[in-house]
Design a protein around this motif. Structure first.
Motif: not given
Length: 215
Positions: A35-37, A49-51, A55-57
C-alpha cells in the motif's frame, strides 16, 4: 501446504474485503499487502509494506508469493485526468504483474471490468482491455480475469456519483430480459469469489464474468 498471497489495491472496495476473506481462508498462511500508506490489520496473518508505486522495481523481493491478487484501480475524477488514471489502472498494474511473473508467482488474479476491450472507444474499458492482453503474455501458470459490472459498497473517502446513481437505477433496469447479466455486484461478493477461485485448481487463462460471480 499453505500459500502466500500478495494483494495490491488492498485498501479499495474489493481489496479490503478480500484481505478479510484471506485471513479466514485455510489455504492461505500469509497475506502480504502493498500500500501507499500504512494499514493496521487485526490479524497476525497479514503483513503490510508501504511502497512507492513510482519505483516498484525497488521492492521486487516483496513479490515472492504463490498468488497475486490485483485489485488496484481509480477513477478519472479521483486521479484528475485520463492519463493519471491510466498510470494507476494500467502502468502500475502491469509493472506489478511483470515483477510477480519474474519472481515466479504461479497464479495471478486480476479484477478487471465487464466490457473490457482494447479496441473500445471508452478510455476506461480500453485500458482495462489492454491490461488484460498485456498480462496474458506473461509467464504465469494460471491467470484468472474477473470481469464484474458496477461495484457496490462503501468506499473510504471516495464518493462516486455515477456509481451511486447506477446502484439505484441498474437493479431496476436489470429486471428487463437481456439486462440481468449487467446487474451490480458488491465488492464483498467479488472478494468472496476471488478467495474461492484461488482455492480451486486450474491452469492457463480463465475468465469469470457476472454469471460466474453470482453462482
Amino acid at each position: 501446504m499453505g500459500k502466500v498471497a500478495l494483494v495490491i489495491g488492498a485498501t479499495g472496495l474489493v481489496g479490503s474485503h478480500l484481505v478479510k476473506q484471506l485471513t479466514k481462508a485455510t489455504h492461505i498462511t500469509k497475506v502480504v499487502t502493498l500500500t501507499r500508506r500504512p494499514v493496521n490489520y487485526h490479524s497476525d496473518k497479514v503483513i503490510n509494506h508501504v511502497i512507492d508505486f513510482e519505483n516498484l522495481s525497488q521492492y521486487s523481493s516483496l513479490f515472492k508469493a504463490d498468488i497475486l491478487f490485483s485489485c488496484l484501480g481509480t477513477t478519472k475524477r479521483t486521479a484528475g485526468s485520463v492519463d493519471a488514471q491510466r498510470k494507476v489502472d494500467f502502468d502500475y498494474q502491469l509493472h506489478v504483474a511483470q515483477l510477480a511473473a519474474q519472481m515466479e508467482v504461479e497464479h495471478y488474479l486480476l479484477v478487471s471490468s465487464s466490457g473490457a476491450n482494447a479496441n473500445s472507444n471508452s478510455a476506461y474499458l480500453k485500458m482495462k482491455g489492454e491490461l488484460e492482453d498485456a498480462v496474458k503474455a506473461l509467464s504465469f501458470k494460471r491467470i484468472s480475469i474477473i470481469q464484474p459490472s458496477l461495484l457496490l459498497g462503501k468506499r473510504t473517502n471516495d464518493f462516486r456519483f455515477a456509481e451511486k446513481l447506477g446502484s439505484v437505477l441498474l437493479p431496476l433496469l436489470c429486471v428487463i430480459p437481456g439486462l440481468k447479466k449487467y446487474r451490480p455486484i458488491t465488492g464483498q461478493q467479488v472478494a468472496i469469489k476471488l478467495s474461492q477461485f484461488s482455492m480451486q485448481s486450474g491452469h492457463g487463462v480463465e475468465y469469470f464474468t457476472l454469471d460466474a460471480l453470482f453462482d
